[in-house]
Design a protein around this motif. Structure first.
Motif, PDB file in Angstrom:
ATOM      1  N   GLN A  54      26.407 -53.301 -50.403  1.00  0.00           N
ATOM      2  CA  GLN A  54      25.573 -54.439 -49.867  1.00  0.00           C
ATOM      3  C   GLN A  54      24.407 -54.724 -51.180  1.00  0.00           C
ATOM      4  O   GLN A  54      24.403 -53.949 -52.057  1.00  0.00           O
ATOM      5  CB  GLN A  54      24.681 -53.962 -48.629  1.00  0.00           C
ATOM      6  CG  GLN A  54      23.865 -52.864 -49.087  1.00  0.00           C
ATOM      7  CD  GLN A  54      23.119 -52.193 -47.682  1.00  0.00           C
ATOM      8  OE1 GLN A  54      23.201 -52.751 -46.693  1.00  0.00           O
ATOM      9  NE2 GLN A  54      22.476 -50.964 -47.853  1.00  0.00           N
ATOM     10  N   SER A  61      27.164 -63.898 -47.751  1.00  0.00           N
ATOM     11  CA  SER A  61      26.641 -62.481 -47.400  1.00  0.00           C
ATOM     12  C   SER A  61      27.497 -61.879 -46.704  1.00  0.00           C
ATOM     13  O   SER A  61      27.141 -61.714 -45.368  1.00  0.00           O
ATOM     14  CB  SER A  61      25.191 -62.567 -47.165  1.00  0.00           C
ATOM     15  OG  SER A  61      24.512 -61.131 -46.966  1.00  0.00           O
ATOM     16  N   ASN A  65      18.787 -56.225 -50.660  1.00  0.00           N
ATOM     17  CA  ASN A  65      18.931 -56.039 -49.057  1.00  0.00           C
ATOM     18  C   ASN A  65      17.875 -54.782 -48.947  1.00  0.00           C
ATOM     19  O   ASN A  65      18.037 -53.707 -49.480  1.00  0.00           O
ATOM     20  CB  ASN A  65      20.221 -55.464 -48.795  1.00  0.00           C
ATOM     21  CG  ASN A  65      20.384 -55.634 -47.117  1.00  0.00           C
ATOM     22  OD1 ASN A  65      19.389 -55.460 -46.469  1.00  0.00           O
ATOM     23  ND2 ASN A  65      21.406 -56.229 -46.725  1.00  0.00           N
TER      24      ASN A  65
END
Length: 613
Positions: free
Chosen positions: A544, A535, A548
């Motif tokens: 991202q 990650s 998330n």
């Protein structure tokens, strides 16, 4: 001999002067978008016409003055008629392009027209008829002007106009340099509306002379993107670490060209809507594409980067981390596109290094090509099933019918319906409903093809073992805010950059993605979920993982054919290739007093240069 040459030059000078007036008349179409206010802006615009536009006409006529030393009579008249007609028609075409898209003709657009043809642009027979009529009319006008001035060409007005043009040219560049140094956006903001206009700047000189406050210069954040040259890249900025996946899940990535977010309804797209609302499927509430054009949208989807990096990645043919990692995991690839992959040159960036990618699209109208790639996909699935290949697949389907407003003649239509599209009819008072209904009809047809693909996966029992991402490259405007914006590529409103995102991830429960998401989030999601990569998306993307749950980001980037937009929660900053920028709300009302925070400006600048050496 010399006397005759001077006579021909006087004749060409008079002809050039007449074309100067004609060019000014055509260029009046730009004034509606410049919207000058007050004596200062009108005076600057007058200098632009007298100086810059006059320069373009004089430069255009220069080859004919040289040719006059070799040709005379009917030969010179014919060549000048054709040459002048071509240049004026090019200017006229630019005004139409600018009226619809808010950008000028460029090498990129001409490349699309010449090399991609109908795969990218679709023109109705009405538009072709008007275009042919315009060409014939311009030839008649130019031929008549040549005959008119042939006998007694005037000389004094021509010489006087040359002097006026030269002085005005000096004036407009000097004025712009001073305005730029003093951040006078009332003046500098006008330049982008004028074709082939790159006015002078002298900010450093004025600061050195003490004519500009240097503190004001340092406090001002320069929003000009890094120049798109084939520079060295640091991509990824650090090696990725990916563990062998526990399971071998497939991946199907589907891109529906020009599909805006509000098409995902049971009325327009019943198949996609049905799957999007099943358990195990994710649906984004507000998903933003990385572009308002195909070039920017597709680039941002695969790279997770703004399109300002396009030239560097294309020149070096650097493939995406996403594609490289799936290749390293020994996935089988099947790439099927109804639109061309050559222009824009996705073959030299997104799919660089990937073997067996067909660059030849199917023939026929967009709906025929969409049907063909669906048939080809289903046939490929049959063949792979017979081979019993245990390796997972990476499938990519790119549908084009919505972009082309295309569907079979007997396909059920939303009404009222625009039978023959003529883009020249579009304007602030044009009723968009028939046009809108043709767009929705095409979206419903693409949904039918998409339903065939998804139902086939379910029938084969592969749906639960396949990650699926369905989205679009950009949206489409239908003059929602009364500003005469149609199509795409002209602003960063939700109509042009907010697109649907429907996703299925094996082993995940699904649900609504409540936070504001972006195309840059897709690559890290797939790499982390399917290939168990670390990650650390900052090594290769601005995004991202979609899973998330961190707080909402306060800015996003979205690109266009040239330039880019900074998307804040309540407003957009449109940054042009010259470095000039404008601030609008999401109804395209200009916000003169709104400025980016220095923190955001610095973050944007870092993002635009993070992966350059």
């Amino acid at each position: 001999m010399l006397y005759r040459l001077l006579h021909r030059w006087r004749w060409l000078g008079a002809w050039t002067l007449a074309n100067l007036l004609l060019a000014w008349m055509i260029s009046l179409r730009y004034v509606g978008y410049i919207q000058p206010e007050g004596a200062e802006q009108w005076s600057y615009l007058l200098l632009v016409f007298l100086g810059h536009l006059s320069l373009l006409v004089w430069l255009g006529a220069l080859p004919m003055f040289l040719l006059a030393t070799l040709l005379r009579g009917i030969g010179l008249w014919l060549m000048t008629t054709l040459w002048a007609s071509g240049l004026q028609l090019l200017l006229l075409l630019d005004t139409f392009v600018y009226a619809q898209y808010r950008f000028h003709l460029s090498g990129f657009i001409l490349d699309l027209l010449l090399n991609a043809g109908g795969d990218v642009f679709s023109f109705s027979w009405v538009a072709w008829a008007l275009a042919v009529g315009g060409v014939l009319g311009m030839l008649a006008v130019q031929g008549g002007l040549g005959l008119l001035f042939k006998r007694r060409p005037p000389s004094r007005p021509v010489a006087a106009m040359l002097v006026v043009s030269f002085l005005a040219l000096l004036g407009v560049h000097g004025w712009h340099a001073w305005a730029d140094a003093h951040y006078d956006r009332d003046i500098t903001g006008m330049t982008r509306h004028v074709p082939v206009f790159y006015p002078a700047t002298a900010k450093r000189f004025f600061v050195e002379k003490g004519w500009v406050d240097p503190q004001a210069v340092r406090d001002r954040v320069d929003l000009e993107a890094t120049e798109g040259e084939a520079q060295g890249l640091v991509y990824p900025s650090a090696p990725l670490s990916c563990s062998p996946p526990v399971s071998s899940d497939n991946l199907l990535l589907v891109l529906l060209d020009t599909l805006r977010h509000d098409m995902l309804t049971p009325e327009v797209m019943p198949n996609l809507y049905r799957y999007a609302n099943q358990p195990g499927w994710f649906r984004a509430r507000e998903h933003i594409s990385g572009g308002n054009s195909t070039k920017a949208g597709v680039f941002s989807l695969f790279y997770g980067l703004p399109v300002t990096y396009w030239d560097a990645f294309t020149a070096s043919q650097t493939p995406t981390v996403l594609m490289e990692r799936f290749e390293a995991a020994d996935y089988r690839f099947q790439v099927l596109s109804s639109a061309t992959l050559v222009s824009p040159a996705f073959d030299r960036n997104v799919f660089a290094g990937l073997k067996d990618v067909s660059l030849e699209t199917a023939k026929g109208e967009p709906w025929v090509r969409d049907q063909q790639i669906t048939d080809d996909w289903l046939a490929w699935m049959d063949k792979e099933e017979e081979r019993s290949d245990e390796r997972p697949f990476f499938g990519f389907l790119f549908y084009d019918a919505v972009h082309g407003y295309s569907h079979p003649p007997d396909f059920p239509r939303f009404t009222p319906y625009w039978e023959h599209i003529n883009h020249m009819s579009l304007g602030p008072d044009f009723d968009p409903e028939p046009y809108w209904n043709r767009y929705r009809t095409a979206a419903r047809y693409v949904d039918q093809q998409l339903g065939r693909v998804l139902d086939d996966l379910e029938r084969r029992g592969q749906l639960e073992d396949t990650a699926i991402v369905i989205t679009s490259d950009h949206g489409e405007s239908f003059n929602e805010h009364g500003k005469n914006y149609w199509g795409h590529g002209s602003n960063y409103t939700p109509e042009q950059v907010q697109v649907p995102l429907v996703m299925h991830l094996p082993g995940r429960s699904g649900g609504a993605l409540e936070r504001r998401t972006h195309h840059a989030d897709i690559a890290p999601t797939l790499l982390e979920e399917l290939l168990d990569c670390e990650s650390a998306p900052q090594h290769y993307t601005l995004g991202q993982s979609l899973l998330n749950v961190e707080p909402h980001r306060d800015w996003m980037l979205s690109g266009s054919y040239m330039g880019y937009g900074i998307l804040m929660p309540d407003y957009q900053v449109a940054v042009h290739p010259t470095g000039a920028f404008e601030v609008y709300d999401y109804r395209m009302n200009e916000l003169d007093d709104t400025k980016l925070q220095p923190r955001v400006s610095n973050e944007v600048l870092r993002a635009l240069s993070r992966f350059y050496r």
